[in-house]
Design an enzyme around this catalytic site. Structure first.
Site, PDB file in Angstrom:
ATOM      1  N   HIS A  56       0.878  -1.169   0.000  1.00  0.00           N
ATOM      2  CA  HIS A  56       0.000   0.000   0.000  1.00  0.00           C
ATOM      3  C   HIS A  56       0.918   1.223   0.000  1.00  0.00           C
ATOM      4  CE1 HIS A  56      -2.379  -2.976   2.369  1.00  0.00           C
ATOM      5  NE2 HIS A  56      -3.426  -2.438   1.798  1.00  0.00           N
ATOM      6  N   ASP A  59       2.329   1.786   3.413  1.00  0.00           N
ATOM      7  CA  ASP A  59       3.236   0.788   4.004  1.00  0.00           C
ATOM      8  C   ASP A  59       4.668   1.279   3.806  1.00  0.00           C
ATOM      9  OD1 ASP A  59       1.032  -0.845   4.335  1.00  0.00           O
ATOM     10  OD2 ASP A  59       1.450  -2.071   2.568  1.00  0.00           O
ATOM     11  N   MET A  90       2.596  -5.688  -7.734  1.00  0.00           N
ATOM     12  CA  MET A  90       1.289  -5.097  -7.419  1.00  0.00           C
ATOM     13  C   MET A  90       1.437  -3.950  -6.433  1.00  0.00           C
ATOM     14  SD  MET A  90      -1.087  -5.107  -4.706  1.00  0.00           S
ATOM     15  CE  MET A  90      -1.744  -6.517  -3.839  1.00  0.00           C
ATOM     16  N   GLU A 183     -11.068  -6.102  -4.972  1.00  0.00           N
ATOM     17  CA  GLU A 183     -11.079  -7.146  -3.933  1.00  0.00           C
ATOM     18  C   GLU A 183     -12.310  -6.999  -3.051  1.00  0.00           C
ATOM     19  OE1 GLU A 183      -7.461  -7.280  -1.672  1.00  0.00           O
ATOM     20  OE2 GLU A 183      -8.364  -8.487  -0.081  1.00  0.00           O
ATOM     21  N   LYS A 185     -14.849  -8.059   0.106  1.00  0.00           N
ATOM     22  CA  LYS A 185     -14.821  -8.626   1.462  1.00  0.00           C
ATOM     23  C   LYS A 185     -16.209  -8.427   2.044  1.00  0.00           C
ATOM     24  CE  LYS A 185     -12.175  -8.327   5.767  1.00  0.00           C
ATOM     25  NZ  LYS A 185     -10.953  -7.777   6.393  1.00  0.00           N
ATOM     26  N   GLU A 219     -10.008 -13.227  -2.441  1.00  0.00           N
ATOM     27  CA  GLU A 219      -9.191 -13.644  -1.288  1.00  0.00           C
ATOM     28  C   GLU A 219      -9.847 -14.832  -0.588  1.00  0.00           C
ATOM     29  OE1 GLU A 219      -7.411 -10.794   1.464  1.00  0.00           O
ATOM     30  OE2 GLU A 219      -8.127 -12.013   3.144  1.00  0.00           O
ATOM     31  N   HIS A 222     -11.817 -13.991   2.608  1.00  0.00           N
ATOM     32  CA  HIS A 222     -13.033 -13.205   2.413  1.00  0.00           C
ATOM     33  C   HIS A 222     -14.187 -14.078   1.919  1.00  0.00           C
ATOM     34  CE1 HIS A 222     -10.392  -9.357   1.851  1.00  0.00           C
ATOM     35  NE2 HIS A 222     -10.191  -9.974   3.004  1.00  0.00           N
ATOM     36  N   ASP A 247      -5.449 -13.328  -3.597  1.00  0.00           N
ATOM     37  CA  ASP A 247      -4.941 -13.219  -2.222  1.00  0.00           C
ATOM     38  C   ASP A 247      -5.116 -14.570  -1.538  1.00  0.00           C
ATOM     39  OD1 ASP A 247      -4.271 -10.596  -2.533  1.00  0.00           O
ATOM     40  OD2 ASP A 247      -5.634  -9.803  -1.010  1.00  0.00           O
ATOM     41  N   ASP A 257     -11.856 -11.907  11.028  1.00  0.00           N
ATOM     42  CA  ASP A 257     -10.808 -11.943  10.013  1.00  0.00           C
ATOM     43  C   ASP A 257      -9.526 -12.554  10.574  1.00  0.00           C
ATOM     44  OD1 ASP A 257      -9.321 -11.445   7.814  1.00  0.00           O
ATOM     45  OD2 ASP A 257      -9.562  -9.270   7.851  1.00  0.00           O
ATOM     46  N   ASP A 259      -6.822 -14.258   8.623  1.00  0.00           N
ATOM     47  CA  ASP A 259      -5.594 -14.126   7.810  1.00  0.00           C
ATOM     48  C   ASP A 259      -4.538 -15.174   8.136  1.00  0.00           C
ATOM     49  OD1 ASP A 259      -6.414 -12.011   6.234  1.00  0.00           O
ATOM     50  OD2 ASP A 259      -5.624 -10.481   7.586  1.00  0.00           O
ATOM     51  N   ASP A 289      -1.726 -12.902   1.388  1.00  0.00           N
ATOM     52  CA  ASP A 289      -2.221 -11.794   2.204  1.00  0.00           C
ATOM     53  C   ASP A 289      -2.603 -12.387   3.559  1.00  0.00           C
ATOM     54  OD1 ASP A 289      -3.171  -9.517   3.261  1.00  0.00           O
ATOM     55  OD2 ASP A 289      -4.929  -9.336   1.973  1.00  0.00           O
TER      56      ASP A 289
HETATM   57  C1  GCO Z   1      -7.968  -7.147   4.522  1.00  0.00           C
HETATM   58  C2  GCO Z   1      -7.648  -7.055   3.050  1.00  0.00           C
HETATM   59  C3  GCO Z   1      -6.414  -6.289   2.751  1.00  0.00           C
HETATM   60  C4  GCO Z   1      -6.254  -6.021   1.275  1.00  0.00           C
HETATM   61  C5  GCO Z   1      -5.185  -5.050   1.047  1.00  0.00           C
HETATM   62  C6  GCO Z   1      -4.938  -4.801  -0.427  1.00  0.00           C
HETATM   63  O1  GCO Z   1      -8.742  -8.025   4.860  1.00  0.00           O
HETATM   64  O2  GCO Z   1      -7.463  -6.361   5.304  1.00  0.00           O
HETATM   65  O3  GCO Z   1      -7.545  -8.352   2.548  1.00  0.00           O
HETATM   66  O4  GCO Z   1      -5.299  -6.974   3.267  1.00  0.00           O
HETATM   67  O5  GCO Z   1      -5.956  -7.182   0.568  1.00  0.00           O
HETATM   68  O6  GCO Z   1      -5.554  -3.880   1.656  1.00  0.00           O
HETATM   69  O7  GCO Z   1      -5.670  -3.767  -0.857  1.00  0.00           O
HETATM   70 MN    MN Z   2      -6.597  -9.132   0.807  1.00  0.00          MN
HETATM   71 MN    MN Z   3      -8.295  -9.887   3.973  1.00  0.00          MN
END
Ligand code: GCO
Ligand code: MN
Ligand code: MN
Length: 388
Positions: A56, A59, A90, A183, A185, A219, A222, A247, A257, A259, A289
């Site tokens: 990002h 970041d 990306m 993307e 979610k 993702e 998600h 992702d 969430d 991850d 991700d």
């Molecule tokens: C999340 C998202 C993020 C995005 C990222 C890319 O759940 O926080 O998946 O990780 O993928 O912001 O734009």
């Molecule tokens: Mn993501």
């Molecule tokens: Mn995510």
């Protein structure tokens, strides 16, 4: 010791700066790991064998950096990437962290917030282009509501479309050659989020001025958060020519969430996903991700990153094994025979329709023979568990 599951650049594994740099903060507890600078993250990713690093805007460049600071940070980051041989395939924009986006970015009610969001995205596109990125991901983290009293969702859709059309034109006018990947979610961080599924974005894309420039970034977490089948979403995107990015991570359905490390929660779903990507020849980056458990130090973060890639490569090998298995092949062949030549009804014409209407179907015989999917699935499990 390198083995068959050691990642190499041609596997196209990438991680976000925000993934290995995740400090383990959650709504209930503070950071457990010290800050990892972007340059340190690049070195770590090179050490574990990734091909690239994604980011990002913020970041890398703090939101309040001066132009001079920005240029110095970008210079240092670029030379760290070059020294480690890492690519930046990306880039994306953070439209969710700053309090200015508390009511959304492209869909916020305040037109100044919407304009700021577009400006911030244009600058993030400049940054990504400078680093060589050709994919631009847009995750609308705050594009949603806590209460529907604030606006009508169809208005939000119109605003989102206007922003995307603008950004496509910007990419064209700067010759950035970006492919945008949207993307979805379903929830978090807002109560309800617009475009909650990959399918919702696929439908929106066809209404844009430049649909050819825009695809999706599904993702795992998600989709699974909403109890959906990730591979099915990916397959729909692929079939539509819209799988511009992916992702990879993991998630137990119905939880917050998570991850998690790729393949660590739902190994069978991960297997079908990898098998799909490899069977169809998806050639984009395999982006993770996800982040390491809060229990880990940076050695554990490396274990996490290596684990994501290792699991992918093991599953890729298992998929090849599955495709080559004689018993599986003969079950599939039998199925194909049973389906005849695969023709359902052909293209519509009046004669064909008349023949179809006149045809007698023997329902009892259609329903009489077992389909042997139990056997097929257990053969899959045997392969995955390594006894076959
Ligand atoms: C999340 C998202 C993020 C995005 C990222 C890319 O759940 O926080 O998946 O990780 O993928 O912001 O734009
Ligand atoms: Mn993501
Ligand atoms: Mn995510």
């Amino acid at each position: 010791m390198p083995d068959a599951y050691t990642p190499r650049p041609e596997h196209k594994f990438t991680f976000g700066l925000w993934t290995v740099g995740n400090r383990g903060r959650d709504p209930f507890g503070d950071a457990v790991r010290p800050t990892l600078t972007p340059v340190e993250a690049v070195r770590m990713l090179a050490e574990v064998g990734a091909m690239g690093v994604n980011l990002h805007d913020n970041d890398l460049v703090p939101i309040d950096a001066t132009v001079q600071e920005r240029d110095r940070i970008v210079r240092e980051f670029k030379s760290a990437c070059e020294a480690s041989g890492l690519k930046v395939p990306m880039a994306t924009v953070n439209l969710f962290y700053d309090p200015a986006f508390r009511d959304g970015a492209f869909t916020a009610n305040d037109p100044a917030v919407r304009a700021y969001a577009v400006q911030k995205t244009m600058r993030a596109m400049d940054l990504g282009a400078e680093l060589g990125a050709k994919i631009f991901v847009l995750w609308g983290g705050r594009e949603g509501v806590e209460t529907d009293a604030c606006r009508r969702p169809d208005e939000a859709i119109k605003r989102f479309r206007e922003a995307l059309n603008y950004l496509c034109e910007y990419s064209l006018s700067e010759n950035y050659d970006y492919k945008f990947a949207l993307e979805a979610k379903p929830n978090e961080p807002r109560a309800d989020i617009y475009f909650p599924t990959t399918g919702a974005y696929l439908a929106l894309i066809e209404t844009l001025d430049h649909p050819e420039m825009v695809g999706v970034n599904p993702e795992v977490a998600h989709e699974q958060m909403a109890g959906l089948n990730m591979m099915h979403s990916v397959a729909q995107a692929w079939e539509a020519g819209k799988l511009f990015h992916i992702d990879l991570n993991d998630q137990v359905p119905g939880r917050y969430d998570q991850d998690l490390r790729f393949g660590s929660a739902n190994l069978i779903a991960a297997f079908w996903l990898v098998k799909f990507l490899e069977d169809v020849g998806y050639s984009g980056p395999r982006h993770f991700d996800a982040h390491a458990y809060r229990t880990e130090d940076y050695e554990g973060v490396k274990d996490f990153a290596r684990g994501c890639m290792r699991t992918y490569l093991i599953l890729k090998e298992k998929a090849a094994h599955w495709n080559a298995d004689t018993e599986i092949k003969s079950l599939l062949a039998e199925m194909a025979n049973r389906e005849g030549n695969g023709q359902m009804v052909g293209r519509f014409d009046k004669d064909r329709a008349a023949r179809l209407l006149a045809r007698d179907f023997d329902r009892a015989s259609l329903a009489s023979k077992g389909l042997q999917y139990e056997k097929l699935d257990q053969l899959t499990v045997d392969i995955l568990l390594g006894v076959r």
